[in-house]
Structures are given as structure tokens and as C-alpha cells.
Design an enzyme around this catalytic site. Structure first.
Site, short mmCIF file in Angstrom:
data_model
loop_
_atom_site.label_atom_id
_atom_site.label_comp_id
_atom_site.label_asym_id
_atom_site.label_seq_id
_atom_site.Cartn_x
_atom_site.Cartn_y
_atom_site.Cartn_z
N LYS A 40 0.85 -1.20 0.00
CA LYS A 40 0.00 0.00 0.00
C LYS A 40 0.88 1.25 0.00
O LYS A 40 2.10 1.15 0.16
CB LYS A 40 -0.97 -0.02 1.18
CG LYS A 40 -0.38 -0.05 2.56
CD LYS A 40 -1.46 -0.51 3.56
CE LYS A 40 -0.90 -0.70 4.93
NZ LYS A 40 -1.03 0.45 5.80
N TYR A 266 15.02 31.10 4.34
CA TYR A 266 13.92 31.87 4.92
C TYR A 266 14.17 32.22 6.38
O TYR A 266 14.54 31.36 7.17
CB TYR A 266 12.61 31.07 4.84
CG TYR A 266 12.01 31.05 3.45
CD1 TYR A 266 11.60 32.23 2.83
CD2 TYR A 266 11.85 29.85 2.78
CE1 TYR A 266 11.05 32.21 1.56
CE2 TYR A 266 11.29 29.82 1.51
CZ TYR A 266 10.90 31.01 0.90
OH TYR A 266 10.35 30.99 -0.35
C1 LIG Z 1 -3.20 -4.48 8.30
C2 LIG Z 1 -1.74 -4.33 8.04
N1 LIG Z 1 -1.00 -5.45 7.88
C3 LIG Z 1 0.33 -5.38 7.65
C4 LIG Z 1 0.99 -4.17 7.57
C5 LIG Z 1 2.47 -4.14 7.32
O1 LIG Z 1 3.14 -3.60 8.43
P1 LIG Z 1 4.73 -3.55 8.47
O2 LIG Z 1 5.14 -2.61 7.39
O3 LIG Z 1 5.03 -3.03 9.83
O4 LIG Z 1 5.23 -4.93 8.22
C6 LIG Z 1 0.27 -2.99 7.74
C7 LIG Z 1 0.95 -1.70 7.65
O5 LIG Z 1 0.56 -0.66 7.97
C8 LIG Z 1 -1.14 -3.09 7.98
O6 LIG Z 1 -1.88 -1.99 8.16
#
Ligand SMILES: Cc1ncc(COP(=O)(O)O)c(C=O)c1O
Length: 374
Positions: A40, A266
């Protein structure tokens, strides 16, 4: 490169290292536990499509995203992988979920009913994973309610419950009690749901840190994100060991030799105390370079660690090369990555900004050029 090669910063992703990271995690897992790679937020800033394609080439069969639009991007290039949407989906998404074989999680009874009705109205059954809240307090059906929710959904509900998952709030190897409580709640919810469904479900609970420290919770899949991008598993003594794969670079646009008492940026938040050389680089907070790095950040130029001086501007930063050093316009500066024997990784920038590497990485503007090297 375009007509103005020095204009913007760019990202370089090492796909060979990505493959090594995947291999390191896979070797630590016992079959049949699978990797569900969390891609994601533009693959944590690394670029969703190239990362997913390369991971699939190296055997990853499950991908986790937050939104349907990310799932569709993955599906377009990978027709055969499994894709799980970890965030909310809507009834109006159901035709695409069914048509493109994308699996959503259901996060509440209402959500389950609505998705199920939408599937039924199409004469279809939608495969889903049930997301159970065991203590994260975010998305999901509260663990104690899972069995009763399944009873009320009844059958046929338009859904095929294929999987079950939860997410840990705290994973602290020296204080494992809160994670253990969540695991036990998950086990209880699993038993209740599997009894109603009448069969075994595909279960996954561990993200990176849990997979790193608690191998008993691997179950059918683990959901690593950050460790596959190379953070959080630097210690070779741990269960698996991975290395950062993203570098972020900019060009030196201008170099000036300045006297003591020269003010930079700045509101003149930095003034030289001795004659020195300053370099201005093609990156700023609009590119995702955190404003908190003003007078705090460090970049690599010529293999030297050069402090960021003055405030971070929208599109530029200025660094202090030092009196005895120089650089040429067009020289490469490393914001995250390695140069000669020096390195700066997202963890160091995160510490300076009192945040986490995730935020440093996902802040890198998705519009910047991403170059993939193998
Ligand atoms: C539901 C869920 N599973 C897995 C992960 C992966 O987490 P990580 O990057 O700490 O392995 C996330 C990350 O935000 C998540 O929201």
C-alpha cells in the site's frame, strides 16, 4: 533525463536487493506459510507496479493494499496473484471486486451485510477475509462478537468467508504480553468463526515485527511491509536480515563560497560562523523532504556528510560543504542511500524528525522519477 536534468530529485530502487529481502524472509518461514507483501501507499513510496511485478517474479503470490484503486493497478499487471484490500470497500465496488478477483476484508457486520447484498444482487458470491479487532482498536469486528456476527449473517449471505486476520498494536519482544493477549483473542475468534463456516480459514496476523520475533504466529501467511523494504531487520542475529532498497538523490544546482556571517534561507535561520562553501540542491518539502530537517538533516556529497543549513524550502535545500571542500554543479547528492563509505537511511532522517521510517518513505512524492536497477 529531460532537457533540465538537474531540475528534480529522483528515486532509485534496487530490485536485486528486493529479491534478496524476499528470499531472506521466505527462508525463515516454514511452508506452507506464505508472504502477503504489503504494497500500500505506493509500495511504501517505492513505486507500486514495479515492486509488485518484481516481487511476483520472485515468488510472492499475495499482495496487500489499502484501497481498491491500488488493487486494480496490481491486477492490471499481475493477472494471477491474490490481492487483499486491507481497508474499507463499498457495495459499489463489488462488481469490480468480483470481476477482477480482488478479495476485500470485511470490517463490521454492516459492511459484511452490504457487500453480501451487492454480491447477491449480481447473482454472485464474494470471497472475503474477516478482519478481527483483537486490541488494535482500528478496523475490524471485535473478537468477542465474531461468532455472533457470523450467526446473524446466516447463509447464503452473498459472501464466502475464506480468510481471517487481525493486526497487532504492540509488538515488543521484551514485553510480549499485549501481543500474546491479541494472539489468544484471535485464536478464540478463529475457533468461533471456523466452527460456523465449517472448515479451516486462511489466517494471517503478523506484520514485520511480529514475524521477526514471534515465529509461532506465522500461521497461513505473514503480512510484512517494512522489512521487505529493508527496515527493522538490520541485525544479522535476528530471524531474518534485510537491507534498504531505496535511494533518493538530487543534484547540486549551485555552489557558492561565502564568508563568516552569511545567512541562509527563509528568516535566516542559519548564519555561517566561518568561511565555507554552500551547495543548493534540487529537493524540498514539496518533494517530501521533511521540513523538520531544516538545520538538522544531513546529505552525502562527494562521500562527505554535509549538514542541511537553514530552513527546507518548497523545492530546494542548502547544505554546508565545509571550508576545504567543493562540489560542482550537477554533482550527485544522496538524501537517502549510500555514497562511497557513507550512508544515510530513512531511519536516521526519521530520528531527526521524531517520526518513523515509514513516514519518511511514504512522503517521497509519487510524481518523482523512480529508476529501477537490477
Ligand atoms: C493491516 C496491516 N497489515 C500489515 C501491515 C504491514 O506492516 P509492516 O510494514 O510493519 O510490516 C500494515 C501496515 O501498515 C497493515 O496496516
Amino acid at each position: 533525463m529531460g532537457a533540465f536534468p538537474m531540475k528534480t530529485s529522483w528515486v532509485q530502487v534496487d530490485l536485486k536487493r528486493l529479491a534478496e529481502n524476499i528470499r531472506a524472509v521466505r527462508l525463515a518461514l516454514r511452508p506452507p506459510t506464505e508472504i502477503l507483501f504489503v504494497v500500500k501507499a505506493n509500495a511504501y513510496g517505492h513505486g507500486l507496479v514495479p515492486v509488485a511485478v518484481h516481487a511476483a517474479r520472485h515468488g510472492v503470490r499475495w499482495f496487500g493494499v489499502a484501497y481498491l484503486h491500488e488493487a486494480l493497478q496490481v491486477r492490471q499487471v499481475l493477472p494471477d496473484v491474490r490481492i487483499l484490500v486491507l481497508g474499507a470497500t463499498e457495495p459499489s465496488d463489488v462488481p469490480l471486486l468480483v470481476g477482477r478477483r480482488i478479495t476485500p476484508v470485511v470490517i463490521s457486520e454492516k459492511h459484511a451485510v452490504e457487500l453480501g447484498q451487492a454480491a447477491k444482487s449480481m447473482g454472485k458470491t464474494l470471497p472475503v477475509h474477516v478482519k478481527v479487532d483483537t486490541g488494535m482498536g482500528r478496523l475490524g469486528i471485535w473478537w468477542e462478537d465474531a461468532g455472533a456476527v457470523l450467526d446473524r449473517l446466516g447463509a447464503p449471505c452473498g459472501l464466502e468467508i475464506e480468510g481471517l486476520c487481525t493486526h497487532f498494536a504492540t509488538v515488543e519482544p521484551r514485553k510480549p504480553a499485549p501481543a500474546r493477549v491479541q494472539w489468544e483473542r484471535f485464536a478464540a475468534a478463529s475457533a468461533a468463526v471456523e466452527q460456523r463456516v465449517g472448515g479451516r480459514l486462511f489466517r494471517h496476523v503478523s506484520s514485520s515485527r511480529a514475524a521477526l520475533y514471534f515465529r509461532d504466529w506465522d500461521v497461513d501467511a505473514v503480512r510484512p511491509g517494512i522489512v521487505l523494504y529493508g527496515y527493522g531487520a538490520a541485525d544479522p542475529a535476528l530471524r531474518f536480515h534485510t537491507k534498504p532498497i531505496l535511494q533518493w538523490k538530487a543534484h547540486v544546482m549551485q555552489v557558492k563560497r561565502v564568508p563568516a556571517g552569511f545567512s541562509v534561507g527563509y528568516y535566516s535561520q542559519f548564519t555561517t560562523t566561518a568561511p565555507t562553501a554552500l551547495a543548493t540542491l534540487s529537493v524540498g518539502y514539496a518533494d517530501g523532504y521533511n521540513r523538520l530537517l531544516g538545520n538538522k538533516g544531513v546529505v552525502l556529497i562527494g562521500g562527505w556528510r554535509c549538514p542541511v543549513v537553514g530552513r527546507v524550502s518548497m523545492n530546494w535545500i542548502t547544505v554546508d560543504l565545509g571550508h576545504d571542500r567543493t562540489a560542482q554543479e550537477g554533482d550527485e547528492a544522496v538524501l537517502i542511500g549510500e555514497q562511497r563509505s557513507e550512508s544515510i537511511w530513512a531511519g536516521e532522517l526519521a530520528a531527526a524528525c521524531r517520526t518513523i521510517p515509514y513516514e519518511i518513505l511514504t512522503d517521497i512524492n509519487a510524481a518523482l522519477d523512480r529508476r529501477y536497477v537490477e
